[in-house]
Design an enzyme around this catalytic site. Structure first.
Site, short mmCIF file in Angstrom:
data_model
loop_
_atom_site.label_atom_id
_atom_site.label_comp_id
_atom_site.label_asym_id
_atom_site.label_seq_id
_atom_site.Cartn_x
_atom_site.Cartn_y
_atom_site.Cartn_z
N CYS A 193 -4.39 14.70 0.34
CA CYS A 193 -5.32 13.64 0.76
C CYS A 193 -6.13 14.02 1.98
O CYS A 193 -7.10 13.34 2.32
CB CYS A 193 -4.56 12.34 1.00
N ASN A 199 -6.65 4.98 -4.49
CA ASN A 199 -6.48 6.23 -3.76
C ASN A 199 -6.86 7.40 -4.68
O ASN A 199 -6.16 7.68 -5.65
CB ASN A 199 -5.02 6.34 -3.30
N HIS A 227 -9.45 7.91 4.96
CA HIS A 227 -8.78 8.10 3.67
C HIS A 227 -8.30 6.73 3.20
O HIS A 227 -7.77 5.95 3.98
CB HIS A 227 -7.60 9.06 3.85
O1 UT7 Z 1 -2.48 9.09 0.25
C1 UT7 Z 1 -1.42 9.87 0.71
C2 UT7 Z 1 -0.57 9.15 1.69
N1 UT7 Z 1 0.02 8.01 1.08
C3 UT7 Z 1 0.10 6.88 1.76
O2 UT7 Z 1 -0.37 6.80 2.87
C4 UT7 Z 1 0.85 5.72 1.13
C5 UT7 Z 1 1.86 5.17 2.10
N2 UT7 Z 1 2.72 4.15 1.55
C6 UT7 Z 1 2.28 2.93 1.16
O3 UT7 Z 1 1.08 2.67 1.13
C7 UT7 Z 1 3.29 1.86 0.85
O4 UT7 Z 1 4.58 2.30 1.27
C8 UT7 Z 1 3.36 1.48 -0.64
C9 UT7 Z 1 2.11 0.73 -1.04
C10 UT7 Z 1 3.50 2.72 -1.50
C11 UT7 Z 1 4.55 0.56 -0.88
O5 UT7 Z 1 4.45 -0.60 -0.06
P1 UT7 Z 1 5.65 -1.05 0.87
O6 UT7 Z 1 5.25 -2.29 1.53
O7 UT7 Z 1 6.03 0.12 1.73
O8 UT7 Z 1 6.76 -1.37 -0.18
P2 UT7 Z 1 8.21 -0.74 -0.30
O9 UT7 Z 1 8.15 0.63 -0.87
O10 UT7 Z 1 8.94 -0.95 0.99
O11 UT7 Z 1 8.84 -1.70 -1.39
C12 UT7 Z 1 9.09 -3.09 -1.14
C13 UT7 Z 1 9.65 -3.73 -2.40
C14 UT7 Z 1 10.80 -2.91 -2.99
O12 UT7 Z 1 11.75 -3.83 -3.52
P3 UT7 Z 1 13.09 -4.16 -2.68
O13 UT7 Z 1 13.77 -2.85 -2.49
O14 UT7 Z 1 12.60 -4.76 -1.39
O15 UT7 Z 1 13.78 -5.12 -3.58
C15 UT7 Z 1 10.15 -2.16 -4.13
O16 UT7 Z 1 11.05 -1.85 -5.17
O17 UT7 Z 1 8.64 -3.76 -3.41
C16 UT7 Z 1 9.11 -3.14 -4.60
N3 UT7 Z 1 7.99 -2.50 -5.28
C17 UT7 Z 1 7.15 -3.17 -6.08
N4 UT7 Z 1 7.13 -4.46 -6.47
C18 UT7 Z 1 6.11 -4.83 -7.30
C19 UT7 Z 1 7.57 -1.22 -5.19
N5 UT7 Z 1 6.47 -1.03 -5.94
C20 UT7 Z 1 6.20 -2.23 -6.50
C21 UT7 Z 1 5.18 -2.67 -7.37
N6 UT7 Z 1 5.18 -3.98 -7.74
N7 UT7 Z 1 4.21 -1.87 -7.85
#
Ligand code: UT7
Length: 322
Positions: A113, A277, A247
């Site tokens: 990225c 993205n 980005h």
């Molecule tokens: O471009 C290269 C660099 N990449 C980035 O900068 C991306 C960085 N990361 C992010 O943008 C975020 O971490 C994500 C968007 C990928 C995820 O968001 P988050 O707020 O960090 O969510 P999380 O991974 O902490 O997950 C929270 C909850 C989890 O459930 P539990 O464990 O709390 O029960 C996940 O299983 O959300 C769940 N979850 C989803 N729920 C509905 C994960 N993906 C999804 C989904 N729909 N698509």
């Protein structure tokens, strides 16, 4: 020393839209979750047979047309991508041939990225050293080719697209790249990776793996740090930035970066809602969006900033135009 000036931008997006509602039929997710956690509403996805080189070529053609420059006058082509048609030949070589850029060398640059900032920085060095006068810098990715559409952690995030910028040698005191900063930390290698994409044996099809929470915390910290440090290194602050072009990985990361520089969101270019993205293409696509919206003018002061898998991150401060 000549300055590397950015004179035109072009872009290419596939026609096909993949909305949050479409994804909610494919994996256990909702429009509300995706919108509030990422800011993404839809992304563009290539049709079968449409390749990275096709998008890169279309973006390059649009850019050259906008610049009023002939392909034969281009000295070099650098394509930032992690989804080239094949590892060999490079996408840059395919684009060079199709454009008829018979006087240009070309190579691909692999930096996830942060690829576009790295490619632009590389082009800047060629221009400042006097070894090239005109370089096409392209960011292009077909992320849909390396996404597992059963993995809700990743499939909601990514889209396909390409953007191209023409970088020309200009007057040392004129507009162009004033400074850039690049960083790496291979300690983050396991957190965002593409297992199966190289020569290490792997039993499944290559698909992006991301430890979202860990990457998020690094991205927030590093994007803000490098944004601040890049402008401070030039004796400037957020007040000297007309547009941040970040980005586009997550609207929350973008907001945190702007907040650190005390730049209001009206001065930040955001198109993540429409394209998701697109990895190396996010920054040139956002530049093209700013251009289409009438926000790019002669002398507009721009800060590019990115973070990605590696980890790798960087920023570039420039003033737009000839
Ligand atoms: O471009 C290269 C660099 N990449 C980035 O900068 C991306 C960085 N990361 C992010 O943008 C975020 O971490 C994500 C968007 C990928 C995820 O968001 P988050 O707020 O960090 O969510 P999380 O991974 O902490 O997950 C929270 C909850 C989890 O459930 P539990 O464990 O709390 O029960 C996940 O299983 O959300 C769940 N979850 C989803 N729920 C509905 C994960 N993906 C999804 C989904 N729909 N698509």
């Amino acid at each position: 020393m000549p300055r590397a000036r950015l004179v035109a931008v072009g872009s290419a997006l596939p026609e096909r839209r993949l909305t949050n509602a479409d994804l909610a039929k494919m994996v256990d997710t909702t429009d509300e979750w995706i919108t509030t956690r990422t800011g993404i509403r839809e992304r563009r996805i290539v049709d079968p047979g449409q390749r990275c080189s096709d998008l890169a070529e279309a973006a390059a053609r649009a850019c050259l047309e906008k610049a009023g420059t002939k392909a034969v006058d281009v000295d070099g082509i650098i394509v930032a991508t992690i989804t080239g048609d094949q590892l060999m030949p490079s996408v840059a070589n395919l684009v060079q041939h199709r454009l008829g850029a018979v006087n240009a060398w070309g190579f691909d640059l692999l930096n996830a990225c942060n690829g576009f900032v790295a490619a632009l920085s590389t082009a800047t060095c060629f221009i400042e050293s006097g070894r090239a006068k005109r370089i096409l810098v392209i960011g292009a990715d077909v992320m849909s080719a390396i996404i597992d559409y059963e993995d809700r952690n990743t499939c909601i995030l990514f889209g396909d697209g390409a953007g191209a910028v023409l970088v020309e040698a200009g007057d040392s005191q004129g507009h162009g790249v004033h400074g850039f900063e690049l960083h790496s930390d291979g300690g983050g290698a396991a957190e965002l990776a593409l297992p199966g994409s190289g020569t290490v044996p792997h039993d499944a099809k290559a698909a992006v793996f991301q430890n979202g929470r860990v990457v998020f915390s690094h991205a927030v910290r590093r994007m803000a740090e490098v944004a601040e440090s890049c402008v401070a290194g030039l004796g400037l602050t957020g007040a000297d930035v007309d547009l941040i072009i970040p980005h586009q990985a997550n609207i929350r990361i973008i907001e945190a970066t702007a907040e650190r520089l005390k730049v209001p969101m009206e001065r930040v270019v955001v198109n993540i809602d429409r394209v998701g993205n697109t990895t190396a293409a996010t920054i040139p696509l956002a530049l093209a969006q700013a251009d289409a919206d009438g926000r790019l003018h002669e002398g507009t002061r721009i800060l590019l900033v990115a973070f990605g898998g590696g980890f790798t991150w960087g920023a570039c401060y420039l003033t737009w135009g000839r």
